[in-house]
Design a protein around this motif. Structure first.
Motif, PDB file in Angstrom:
ATOM      1  N   MET B   1       0.749  -1.182  -0.067  1.00  0.00           N
ATOM      2  CA  MET B   1      -0.102  -0.063  -0.138  1.00  0.00           C
ATOM      3  C   MET B   1       0.982   1.315   0.095  1.00  0.00           C
ATOM      4  O   MET B   1       1.711   1.616   0.893  1.00  0.00           O
ATOM      5  N   SER B   2       0.929   1.974  -1.214  1.00  0.00           N
ATOM      6  CA  SER B   2       1.766   3.193  -1.113  1.00  0.00           C
ATOM      7  C   SER B   2       1.337   4.389  -0.278  1.00  0.00           C
ATOM      8  O   SER B   2       0.403   4.283   0.276  1.00  0.00           O
ATOM      9  N   ALA B   3       2.220   5.420  -0.437  1.00  0.00           N
ATOM     10  CA  ALA B   3       2.039   6.619   0.652  1.00  0.00           C
ATOM     11  C   ALA B   3       0.922   7.165   0.080  1.00  0.00           C
ATOM     12  O   ALA B   3      -0.161   7.682   0.345  1.00  0.00           O
ATOM     13  N   LEU B   4       0.847   7.266  -1.452  1.00  0.00           N
ATOM     14  CA  LEU B   4      -0.342   7.812  -2.180  1.00  0.00           C
ATOM     15  C   LEU B   4      -1.541   7.128  -1.853  1.00  0.00           C
ATOM     16  O   LEU B   4      -2.657   8.134  -1.411  1.00  0.00           O
ATOM     17  N   THR B   5      -1.649   6.062  -1.591  1.00  0.00           N
ATOM     18  CA  THR B   5      -3.048   5.555  -1.500  1.00  0.00           C
ATOM     19  C   THR B   5      -3.556   5.837   0.116  1.00  0.00           C
ATOM     20  O   THR B   5      -4.773   6.026   0.146  1.00  0.00           O
ATOM     21  N   ASN B   6      -2.439   5.790   0.791  1.00  0.00           N
ATOM     22  CA  ASN B   6      -2.883   6.007   2.216  1.00  0.00           C
ATOM     23  C   ASN B   6      -3.206   7.599   2.093  1.00  0.00           C
ATOM     24  O   ASN B   6      -4.441   7.970   2.933  1.00  0.00           O
ATOM     25  N   ALA B   7      -2.714   8.357   1.652  1.00  0.00           N
ATOM     26  CA  ALA B   7      -3.021   9.829   1.592  1.00  0.00           C
ATOM     27  C   ALA B   7      -4.544   9.887   0.776  1.00  0.00           C
ATOM     28  O   ALA B   7      -5.388  10.679   1.495  1.00  0.00           O
ATOM     29  N   ILE B   8      -4.664   9.357  -0.081  1.00  0.00           N
ATOM     30  CA  ILE B   8      -6.020   9.483  -0.767  1.00  0.00           C
ATOM     31  C   ILE B   8      -6.956   8.757   0.219  1.00  0.00           C
ATOM     32  O   ILE B   8      -8.115   9.315   0.291  1.00  0.00           O
ATOM     33  N   ASP B   9      -6.704   7.772   0.918  1.00  0.00           N
ATOM     34  CA  ASP B   9      -7.749   7.150   1.969  1.00  0.00           C
ATOM     35  C   ASP B   9      -8.082   8.389   2.815  1.00  0.00           C
ATOM     36  O   ASP B   9      -9.267   8.237   3.206  1.00  0.00           O
ATOM     37  N   ILE B  10      -7.245   9.015   3.318  1.00  0.00           N
ATOM     38  CA  ILE B  10      -7.407  10.275   4.161  1.00  0.00           C
ATOM     39  C   ILE B  10      -8.535  11.123   3.564  1.00  0.00           C
ATOM     40  O   ILE B  10      -9.615  11.536   4.011  1.00  0.00           O
ATOM     41  N   LEU B  11      -8.068  11.527   2.268  1.00  0.00           N
ATOM     42  CA  LEU B  11      -8.577  12.654   1.529  1.00  0.00           C
ATOM     43  C   LEU B  11     -10.455  12.160   1.235  1.00  0.00           C
ATOM     44  O   LEU B  11     -11.320  12.989   1.437  1.00  0.00           O
ATOM     45  N   ARG B  12     -10.330  10.750   1.008  1.00  0.00           N
ATOM     46  CA  ARG B  12     -11.595  10.285   0.786  1.00  0.00           C
ATOM     47  C   ARG B  12     -12.720  10.209   2.210  1.00  0.00           C
ATOM     48  O   ARG B  12     -13.875  10.053   2.180  1.00  0.00           O
ATOM     49  N   CYS B  13     -12.074  10.599   3.411  1.00  0.00           N
ATOM     50  CA  CYS B  13     -13.026  10.705   4.518  1.00  0.00           C
ATOM     51  C   CYS B  13     -13.795  11.715   4.465  1.00  0.00           C
ATOM     52  O   CYS B  13     -14.731  11.778   5.299  1.00  0.00           O
ATOM     53  N   PHE B  14     -13.238  12.823   3.955  1.00  0.00           N
ATOM     54  CA  PHE B  14     -14.287  14.063   3.632  1.00  0.00           C
ATOM     55  C   PHE B  14     -15.350  14.123   2.910  1.00  0.00           C
ATOM     56  O   PHE B  14     -15.151  13.340   1.888  1.00  0.00           O
ATOM     57  N   SER B  15     -16.437  14.512   3.180  1.00  0.00           N
ATOM     58  CA  SER B  15     -17.643  14.449   2.331  1.00  0.00           C
ATOM     59  C   SER B  15     -18.452  15.557   2.776  1.00  0.00           C
ATOM     60  O   SER B  15     -18.231  16.454   3.638  1.00  0.00           O
ATOM     61  N   THR B  16     -19.671  15.879   2.225  1.00  0.00           N
ATOM     62  CA  THR B  16     -20.603  16.932   2.460  1.00  0.00           C
ATOM     63  C   THR B  16     -20.702  16.850   3.713  1.00  0.00           C
ATOM     64  O   THR B  16     -21.171  17.917   4.481  1.00  0.00           O
ATOM     65  N   THR B  17     -21.273  15.726   4.268  1.00  0.00           N
ATOM     66  CA  THR B  17     -21.738  15.362   5.621  1.00  0.00           C
ATOM     67  C   THR B  17     -20.524  15.388   6.769  1.00  0.00           C
ATOM     68  O   THR B  17     -20.759  15.695   7.808  1.00  0.00           O
ATOM     69  N   ARG B  18     -19.302  15.348   6.185  1.00  0.00           N
ATOM     70  CA  ARG B  18     -18.291  15.476   7.109  1.00  0.00           C
ATOM     71  C   ARG B  18     -17.074  16.330   6.452  1.00  0.00           C
ATOM     72  O   ARG B  18     -16.001  16.029   6.049  1.00  0.00           O
ATOM     73  N   PRO B  19     -17.444  17.787   6.470  1.00  0.00           N
ATOM     74  CA  PRO B  19     -16.387  18.597   5.484  1.00  0.00           C
ATOM     75  C   PRO B  19     -15.088  18.980   6.235  1.00  0.00           C
ATOM     76  O   PRO B  19     -14.048  19.418   5.658  1.00  0.00           O
ATOM     77  N   ASP B  20     -15.156  18.615   7.473  1.00  0.00           N
ATOM     78  CA  ASP B  20     -13.950  18.692   8.117  1.00  0.00           C
ATOM     79  C   ASP B  20     -13.541  17.724   9.462  1.00  0.00           C
ATOM     80  O   ASP B  20     -14.681  17.137   9.777  1.00  0.00           O
ATOM     81  N   LEU B  21     -12.515  17.383   9.598  1.00  0.00           N
ATOM     82  CA  LEU B  21     -12.070  16.172  10.580  1.00  0.00           C
ATOM     83  C   LEU B  21     -11.127  16.454  11.495  1.00  0.00           C
ATOM     84  O   LEU B  21     -10.090  17.294  11.172  1.00  0.00           O
ATOM     85  N   SER B  22     -11.192  15.970  12.710  1.00  0.00           N
ATOM     86  CA  SER B  22     -10.126  16.278  13.774  1.00  0.00           C
ATOM     87  C   SER B  22      -9.037  14.873  13.558  1.00  0.00           C
ATOM     88  O   SER B  22      -9.538  13.901  12.834  1.00  0.00           O
TER      89      SER B  22
END
Lengths: 260, 260
Positions: B1-22
């Motif tokens: 699992m590449s660094a980019l994949t992990n980065a994307i996994d984080i980015l995909r946590c954001f959504s209209t229902t969760r626009p910001d995350l701790s």
DNA sequence: CCGTTTGTTCCATTTTTCGGAACGTAGTGC
DNA sequence: GCACTACGTTCCGAAAAATGGAACAAACGG
């Protein structure tokens, strides 16, 4: 240099003037070997950060950037407040309003309020411009400490239009003038025949810094009209500074310490 | 699992229902160890893909996503063409129009054309919805091959509203109906009291696939009015299919082979 | 049919990343 | 004042991934 860094370097090749790129374009712009470029582009495409046109095989920002970009707007409070006030001013004056932020020594347009006057919107949201050649760009710079400014402006001072500060000394003189008056202006710089006035607004609690400007055609406005814009901006600045707790007089670093 | 994949996994946590995350939100959502989360968030922040609120210390999509998201719009031809036609229909019917694309088994709203009727826009651009519970979502699915559909729908069929297909068999029946008629409809599914009709449009040359729908209040419309919407959509579909060279009848894979 | 352009795959080496654990740093209750 | 907890960062050896030169493949043009 991490994989993420290289990926970002590719993403940063895209701009309003270059909204899509071929494999070769990316390779030239990043200066990386073919193999690395190939692998990275594939990764970026597979993860949704880039899309590839099946026909032309060119790359462009992907669906994921679209989704995330929409979410960036949620980051509101300061910007939304400013935008509301700016709308009022633009409605009254008929001119076009801009809200921008600073990124390095460039400014990025965040919001536009089209005016009723027939001056076309020339800087769409997302547009990057050197901060030193725009009114609100300089207004934002003026809010930084001198050493921060020096750190942001490239060592070999960029080539700029005639009306812009031609070197670091002229720039600092101009910024000091802004610090005194609170309002910044520009004419015939980024765009021929276009003038603008602006100011910077900082948020007391978040330490954010945005630039707010109104732009107009130099030929189509009278001195009197521009003075009116200045009054409007002064009033808006005063009101917004009260609303947002802008600690005018302090540099931004003193507040938050988080340089972008 | 590449660094980019992990980065994307984080980015995909954001959504209209969760626009910001701790930090903690991200850690829970990704299931990664603290150290990895810490390092990745820092990298993402430093490169501009994320921003961190200096006060709340929460993360949100950054300036770079804003810029790139704007550029994604350049990807026009098909969408712009469809949007123009949709505007006409929405102006005539007063209802709200949507244009969306398929991503996995979800659809993502790309454009909205607000209608004159007082039904609020409920799905902002960037909104994700399971494709199986919307009219244009199903319309797009119907254009895929059966095996592609099976691959996209999760193995344990998701829990859906009463009016939506309750299992894979019902879904396929519904999709086959769409394949016959060319038009898809929905009522009381994604949103209570809201109905919609839509169709899918494929580009002959690029192999892109988009969904176009008109939505309205079920209570506030008559059967006659909905029949009119259906006629309007049918006409728009026919016109757009001619304009874009939509090879109706072929599945998308047969055209381009580029599964997203 | 050969040369060019354009992009992909291979593979040994170098460089990051990974994640458990130890280490801060506030805040909170007692 | 002190333990306790929530929250996050830094350290470091093992493990995995990125790197880039070179060979390879495919499309194009003449």
């Amino acid at each position: 240099m991490s994989a993420l860094t290289n990926a970002i370097d590719i993403l940063r090749c895209f701009s309003t003037t270059r909204p899509d790129l071929s494999f070769a374009d990316v390779q030239v712009l990043t200066g990386k070997p073919k193999s690395s470029t190939s692998r990275l582009l594939r990764s970026l495409r597979d993860c949704g950060l880039l899309e590839q046109d099946p026909h032309s095989r060119r790359y462009r920002p992907g669906l994921l950037t679209f989704e995330l970009g929409r979410l960036h707007r949620a980051h509101d409070d300061l910007i939304a407040t400013a935008e509301r006030e700016l709308r009022d001013v633009c409605a009254r004056t008929g001119h076009t309003g801009y809200i921008a932020v600073l990124d390095g020594y460039q400014q990025v347009v965040l919001r536009i309020v089209p005016g009723s006057n027939p001056l076309r919107v020339v800087n769409p949201p997302g547009q990057r411009t050197p901060a030193i050649i725009t009114s609100n760009g300089r207004a934002m710079l003026a809010r930084l400490s001198d050493q921060e400014i020096r750190a942001r402006v490239p060592l070999d001072y960029p080539k700029v239009p005639g009306n812009s500060p031609q070197n670091f000394t002229e720039l600092m003189a101009r910024l000091n003038e802004i610090r005194r008056s609170g309002i910044s202006d520009a004419a015939d710089e980024a765009i021929e025949g276009v003038g603008s006035q602006g100011f910077a607004l900082a948020s007391g609690e978040s330490g954010e810094l945005i630039g707010i400007a109104v732009s107009y055609s130099v030929q189509a406005t009278t001195e009197l009209e521009r003075a009116n814009v200045r009054r409007e901006l002064g009033a808006m600045a005063a009101k917004l500074r009260r609303m947002t707790g802008d600690p005018l007089g302090q540099t931004i670093e003193q507040l938050a310490g988080l340089a972008s």
